[in-house]
Design an enzyme around this catalytic site. Structure first.
Site, mmCIF file in Angstrom:
data_model
loop_
_atom_site.group_PDB
_atom_site.id
_atom_site.type_symbol
_atom_site.label_atom_id
_atom_site.label_comp_id
_atom_site.label_asym_id
_atom_site.label_seq_id
_atom_site.Cartn_x
_atom_site.Cartn_y
_atom_site.Cartn_z
ATOM 1 N N HIS A 190 32.399 42.133 36.817
ATOM 2 C CA HIS A 190 33.569 41.829 37.654
ATOM 3 C C HIS A 190 34.484 40.890 36.871
ATOM 4 O O HIS A 190 34.372 39.677 36.963
ATOM 5 C CB HIS A 190 33.102 41.195 38.974
ATOM 6 C CG HIS A 190 34.197 40.995 39.976
ATOM 7 N ND1 HIS A 190 33.968 40.952 41.341
ATOM 8 C CD2 HIS A 190 35.535 40.818 39.842
ATOM 9 C CE1 HIS A 190 35.096 40.760 41.985
ATOM 10 N NE2 HIS A 190 36.078 40.663 41.092
ATOM 11 N N ASP A 233 35.361 36.997 37.357
ATOM 12 C CA ASP A 233 36.545 37.419 38.121
ATOM 13 C C ASP A 233 37.834 37.266 37.293
ATOM 14 O O ASP A 233 38.287 38.241 36.700
ATOM 15 C CB ASP A 233 36.637 36.650 39.449
ATOM 16 C CG ASP A 233 37.415 37.390 40.522
ATOM 17 O OD1 ASP A 233 37.829 38.529 40.285
ATOM 18 O OD2 ASP A 233 37.594 36.816 41.627
ATOM 19 N N ASP A 234 38.399 36.067 37.281
ATOM 20 C CA ASP A 234 39.636 35.798 36.534
ATOM 21 C C ASP A 234 39.446 34.493 35.768
ATOM 22 O O ASP A 234 39.943 33.434 36.183
ATOM 23 C CB ASP A 234 40.818 35.678 37.514
ATOM 24 C CG ASP A 234 41.014 36.948 38.321
ATOM 25 O OD1 ASP A 234 41.561 37.922 37.771
ATOM 26 O OD2 ASP A 234 40.578 36.979 39.494
ATOM 27 N N HIS A 256 36.552 45.823 46.010
ATOM 28 C CA HIS A 256 36.472 44.454 46.518
ATOM 29 C C HIS A 256 36.361 44.541 48.040
ATOM 30 O O HIS A 256 37.146 45.249 48.685
ATOM 31 C CB HIS A 256 37.744 43.673 46.183
ATOM 32 C CG HIS A 256 37.842 43.203 44.770
ATOM 33 N ND1 HIS A 256 37.711 44.032 43.703
ATOM 34 C CD2 HIS A 256 38.061 41.953 44.250
ATOM 35 C CE1 HIS A 256 37.845 43.328 42.576
ATOM 36 N NE2 HIS A 256 38.066 42.061 42.886
ATOM 37 N N GLU A 284 35.360 39.470 50.500
ATOM 38 C CA GLU A 284 35.726 38.244 49.772
ATOM 39 C C GLU A 284 36.414 37.336 50.797
ATOM 40 O O GLU A 284 35.852 36.343 51.229
ATOM 41 C CB GLU A 284 36.652 38.580 48.587
ATOM 42 C CG GLU A 284 37.155 37.365 47.817
ATOM 43 C CD GLU A 284 38.202 37.704 46.744
ATOM 44 O OE1 GLU A 284 38.801 38.798 46.808
ATOM 45 O OE2 GLU A 284 38.415 36.856 45.846
ATOM 46 N N HIS A 313 38.677 40.904 35.802
ATOM 47 C CA HIS A 313 40.018 41.516 35.759
ATOM 48 C C HIS A 313 40.611 41.106 34.418
ATOM 49 O O HIS A 313 40.810 39.909 34.180
ATOM 50 C CB HIS A 313 40.895 41.002 36.897
ATOM 51 C CG HIS A 313 40.318 41.271 38.251
ATOM 52 N ND1 HIS A 313 40.681 42.345 39.015
ATOM 53 C CD2 HIS A 313 39.375 40.599 38.969
ATOM 54 C CE1 HIS A 313 40.011 42.332 40.154
ATOM 55 N NE2 HIS A 313 39.203 41.289 40.148
HETATM 56 N N1 LIG Z 1 39.477 37.856 43.236
HETATM 57 C C1 LIG Z 1 40.314 38.880 43.397
HETATM 58 N N2 LIG Z 1 40.380 39.507 44.583
HETATM 59 C C2 LIG Z 1 41.221 40.512 44.764
HETATM 60 N N3 LIG Z 1 42.042 40.963 43.813
HETATM 61 C C3 LIG Z 1 42.024 40.381 42.625
HETATM 62 N N4 LIG Z 1 42.724 40.626 41.504
HETATM 63 C C4 LIG Z 1 42.334 39.745 40.578
HETATM 64 N N5 LIG Z 1 41.398 38.927 41.077
HETATM 65 C C5 LIG Z 1 41.175 39.312 42.361
HETATM 66 ZN ZN LIG Z 2 38.017 40.383 41.585
#
Ligand SMILES: Nc1ncnc2[nH]cnc12
Ligand SMILES: [Zn+2]
Length: 343
Positions: A19, A276-277, A195, A198, A21
Site C-alpha cells: 500500500h 501509504d504516502d 480502499h 479508512e 501511492h
Molecule cells: N490514504 C489515502 N486514502 C485515500 N486515497 C488516497 N490517496 C493517497 N493516499 C490515500
Molecule cells: Zn492509501
C-alpha cells in the site's frame, strides 16, 4: 518502549509493501527540484514552508495538498525519478517487493499523456533494486464513466498493470459506485483491491468485497466496529493493508497507542504494515514498523507474522511467494529471538 534487539528485527526483516501511492512518495525536495526543472510555480516559497503545511485534520485536507504536489510531474523522466527514489529508499528498509499504486486521473486531467506517466513509472520498476509491480487506482470522487474512460486508456498498457484499486475521498463515494468498471477489470484478469474502512464505515468494506469482488482491503481498520465482518475477514483470510503513520496523521486514531493493529492480528486477520504516502506522513516502511512496535505491545511473533502476511497477501507467482516466505522463515530462525518474547 522499543529495545535495540526488536528495532533491529523489524528493520532488517525482509518485507513487502502493498500500500504505497507513488505520488505520495514525492518528497518536498523533489517537488521543488521538479518545479524548477519544469517551470511550474508553487504556492510555497521553500521546502520548509511546504513541509510545515503537512498538518492534516482528515483525509480530504491531505488529498488537497497531495494533488497540488503532483502538479510538478510533467515529463516521463519526472515519473521515473519519483519512482526510482521510492524504490531505492525502500530497498534500504529491506523491502523486497512493492505493489505500487498510481493515480492516472491526477495526471491525465492536467494534460499529461497516459503513456508519459506509465512509461516513466514502469521503466523505473524495471531498473530499480527491488521487485515491483503496478496497481492502477481510480479516483472515487470522480464518476464511474471517468474510471471507465481511464481503463480504456490503460488497455494498451495492460501488460504493465497487475491490478486496479480505488482511492481518494472515501466518505460519500461507496465502492458500489464502481461496480461496472470493477467487473470489467475482473473479466480482464486484473487483480482487485479497494480502499475501504479508512474513514468510511464497515459497510464499505462489505460492498468492496461483495459488489467489487476485491481480494484485499486497503486500510480496513474500521472493520472492528462490526464483529460479524471481522469474523468473516478472518475466516476468508482477506488481507488488510494497514498504514499506521497515515492513520495517526489523518486522525483515524488519536495516537499510535490507540491503534488497533494488535487487535486485528489477535483476531486472526491477515494485517500488513505499509506506508501509504511516506513523504507526507512521516516515514517509509521501517518508520511505520518502528512506530507501531514502539507504541503497542507487539512481540517477535507479531513481527514474523507481519513479514509473512506481507508476502502471503502479495500478488506474486506461487514460486516467488514461496521463496520470499522461506527468506522470512530463515531470517527469524536466525534472529536469535524466541517468538513469544514481549518487548
Ligand atoms: N490514504 C489515502 N486514502 C485515500 N486515497 C488516497 N490517496 C493517497 N493516499 C490515500
Ligand atoms: Zn492509501
Amino acid at each position: 518502549m522499543l529495545n535495540d534487539q526488536m528495532r533491529n528485527i523489524v528493520q532488517q526483516m525482509p518485507k513487502a509493501e502493498l500500500h504505497i501511492h507513488i505520488e505520495g512518495s514525492l518528497e518536498p525536495e523533489l517537488i521543488f527540484a521538479l518545479a524548477q526543472r519544469n517551470g511550474v510555480s508553487l504556492a510555497y516559497a521553500s521546502v520548509e514552508e511546504l513541509r510545515a503545511a503537512y498538518a492534516f485534520s482528515d483525509l480530504q485536507s491531505f488529498l488537497d495538498i497531495y494533488y497540488a504536489g503532483a502538479s510538478v510531474l510533467l515529463k516521463e523522466q519526472d515519473f521515473y525519478d519519483m519512482t526510482m527514489a521510492y524504490l531505492v529508499r525502500s530497498h534500504a528498509d529491506n523491502v523486497r517487493h512493492a505493489e505500487i499504486f498510481f493515480d492516472p486521473q491526477t495526471h491525465t486531467a492536467r494534460g499529461v499523456p497516459f503513456d508519459t506517466m506509465i512509461n516513466g513509472i514502469w521503466r523505473a520498476c524495471q531498473d530499480g533494486p527491488i521487485s515491483a509491480t503496478l496497481i492502477m487506482c481510480f479516483l472515487r470522487h470522480l464518476s464511474e464513466d471517468d474510471a471507465i474512460a481511464t481503463l480504456e486508456e490503460a488497455l494498451p498498457f495492460r501488460d504493465k498493470i497487475i491490478g486496479v484499486g480505488l482511492d481518494s475521498s472515501e466518505r460519500g463515494h461507496p465502492p458500489e459506485k464502481f461496480a461496472r468498471v470493477f467487473e470489467r477489470c475482473r473479466q480482464l484478469g486484473l487483480r482487485l483491491v479497494a480502499h475501504a474502512g479508512e474513514e468510511g464505515p464497515p459497510a464499505y468494506i462489505e460492498t468492496a468485497l461483495d459488489v467489487l469482488n476485491v481480494e484485499r482491503i486497503d486500510h480496513g481498520v474500521r472493520c472492528l466496529e462490526d464483529p460479524e465482518l471481522t469474523a468473516r475477514l478472518a475466516r476468508e483470510q482477506i488481507a488488510l493493508t494497514v498504514c499506521p503513520l497515515s492513520n495517526v496523521k489523518l486522525r483515524v486514531f488519536g495516537e499510535m497507542e490507540e491503534h488497533n493493529l494488535v487487535t486485528l492480528l489477535e483476531a486472526g486477520l491477515v494485517a500488513t504494515v505499509n506506508s501509504d504516502d511516506p513523504a507526507y506522513f512521516g516515514g517509509y516502511m521501517n518508520d511505520n514498523f518502528v512506530a507501531v512496535f514502539d507504541a503497542l505491545p507487539l512481540t517477535v511473533a507479531h513481527a514474523r507474522q507481519l513479514a509473512r502476511n506481507s508476502f502471503t497477501a502479495a500478488f506474486l507467482e506461487p514460486e516467488a511467494k514461496r521463496a520470499f516466505l522461506a527468506e522470512v522463515d530463515q531470517f527469524f530462525a536466525g534472529a536469535g529471538a524466541s517468538p513469544g518474547v514481549a518487548i
